[in-house]
Scaffold this active site. Structure first.
Site, short mmCIF file in Angstrom:
data_model
loop_
_atom_site.label_atom_id
_atom_site.label_comp_id
_atom_site.label_asym_id
_atom_site.label_seq_id
_atom_site.Cartn_x
_atom_site.Cartn_y
_atom_site.Cartn_z
N LYS A 52 -6.51 -3.59 2.70
CA LYS A 52 -7.65 -2.77 3.10
C LYS A 52 -8.85 -3.03 2.17
O LYS A 52 -9.99 -3.14 2.61
CB LYS A 52 -7.27 -1.27 3.08
CG LYS A 52 -6.30 -0.92 4.22
CD LYS A 52 -5.70 0.48 4.09
CE LYS A 52 -4.62 0.68 5.17
NZ LYS A 52 -3.96 1.99 5.10
N GLN A 96 -2.99 6.84 1.08
CA GLN A 96 -1.95 5.99 1.67
C GLN A 96 -0.62 6.74 1.75
O GLN A 96 -0.18 7.36 0.78
CB GLN A 96 -1.79 4.70 0.82
CG GLN A 96 -0.86 3.66 1.40
CD GLN A 96 -1.35 3.05 2.72
OE1 GLN A 96 -2.54 3.03 3.01
NE2 GLN A 96 -0.43 2.56 3.53
N ASP A 119 -8.94 7.64 8.54
CA ASP A 119 -7.63 7.35 9.13
C ASP A 119 -7.48 8.04 10.49
O ASP A 119 -6.61 7.70 11.28
CB ASP A 119 -6.50 7.89 8.22
CG ASP A 119 -5.86 6.80 7.38
OD1 ASP A 119 -5.86 5.64 7.82
OD2 ASP A 119 -5.36 7.13 6.29
N1 GUN Z 1 0.89 4.27 5.92
C1 GUN Z 1 1.21 3.43 6.96
N2 GUN Z 1 0.14 3.29 7.77
C2 GUN Z 1 -0.85 4.05 7.26
C3 GUN Z 1 -2.19 4.29 7.65
O1 GUN Z 1 -2.68 3.79 8.67
N3 GUN Z 1 -2.90 5.12 6.84
C4 GUN Z 1 -2.37 5.69 5.73
N4 GUN Z 1 -3.16 6.49 5.02
N5 GUN Z 1 -1.13 5.47 5.33
C5 GUN Z 1 -0.38 4.65 6.09
#
Ligand code: GUN
Length: 292
Positions: A52, A96, A119
């Site tokens: 990311k 996350q 998100d």
């Molecule tokens: N863990 C797995 N996929 C995601 C996501 O898209 N966002 C976040 N914050 N955690 C994750």
């Protein structure tokens, strides 16, 4: 059979975002800023967050990584969220997931200001998306819609079967594909672990989205000739062929299913790269204050 190249589409979208950021900064505005909170050292989470941050650089965004040890208290995490909520220099941020067991994930998600929830996990964003109001869309469903759009795959009046009813994929995707728009106007069936007719439903599907997290679940005898198959599965299975010692495996028995399909996404290189791009799109919208 045409392969849906999520990696190539993702690169293209990132370039489009970078061009928009260049325009913003040329007008004297600051670049969008995404912050990420990462707790602990889970291998998967480390990789996702690193990707990311890398994508932010490609898009021309500013990014910040805030790390905590596995032992962080819920109160400390909530305090960090509060700081980011109030920081005018941060347009959007993510925490996350998963979090350690002693932390209430839902409480954390709901502590994020929904106007910075890139998100799209906050109930305000989930609810607004559900009734068709502007919102931050959850990354994986938004990425799937973008693939359908870029490959001009018809959805109106089509039967879409979604395997899996998770809050971050199955449920929001079902909602989006029902809306009066493109991609949408589909007849959507969601099947899950209690469904007794998964094979029959899949055999009548024009589009199958596999999002249950079980490697090679979808077999060739479950797919109608000419169907489109979208594979959301990313299970890490041990492998001697890779440096990391594992490889990503989809929910679709790709080699057997692919020859029957009109379109199919590979794993890796299908839906995965698009989820990060969706986060970038949400961050761009957050930076431009385009939604809230
Ligand atoms: N863990 C797995 N996929 C995601 C996501 O898209 N966002 C976040 N914050 N955690 C994750």
């Amino acid at each position: 059979m045409q392969l849906i190249d999520g990696k190539a589409v993702a690169e293209q979208v990132k370039q489009e975002i970078a061009a928009e950021v260049a325009q913003m900064t040329a007008q004297g505005k600051r670049a969008p800023h995404l912050a990420a909170i990462l707790v602990g050292h889970d291998g998967g989470s480390e990789t996702y967050v690193a990707n990311k941050i890398k994508a932010c650089a490609v898009c021309g965004f500013k990014s910040s990584l805030i790390r905590f040890e596995e032992t962080v208290s819920e109160a400390e995490l909530l305090a960090a969220i509060d700081r980011l909520n109030r920081d005018d220099e941060v347009d959007g941020f993510i925490v996350q997931l998963p979090l350690p067991k002693h932390i209430d994930e839902q409480k954390i998600v709901e502590a994020i200001d929904y106007r910075k929830d890139v998100d799209g996990f906050h109930p305000v964003n989930v609810g607004r998306a559900c009734i068709g109001l502007p919102s931050f869309l959850s990354a994986t469903p938004a990425g799937i819609l973008e693939l359908l759009r870029r490959y001009k795959i018809e959805t109106a009046g089509k039967h879409v079967v979604i395997i899996g009813r998770s809050n971050i994929v199955g449920k929001p995707l079902a909602n989006l594909l029902m809306r009066k728009d493109y991609p949408g106007n589909a007849t959507v069936t969601v099947v899950h672990s209690y469904s007794t007719d998964i094979k029959e439903q899949c055999l009548s599907a024009d589009i199958i989205v596999c999002a249950l997290g079980r490697p090679h679940f979808l077999k060739e005898d479950m797919v109608k000739p000419g169907a489109t198959v979208i594979d959301v599965g990313t299970t890490r299975v041990p492998s001697t062929q890779t440096k990391s010692g594992f490889k990503l495996t989809g929910d679709v028995d790709f080699d057997a299913v692919a020859p029957k399909c009109a379109y199919i996404t590979p794993v890796p290189g299908g839906v995965g790269p698009m989820t990060i791009v969706s986060l970038m799109k949400n961050t761009l919208l957050a930076g431009a204050k385009a939604i809230y």
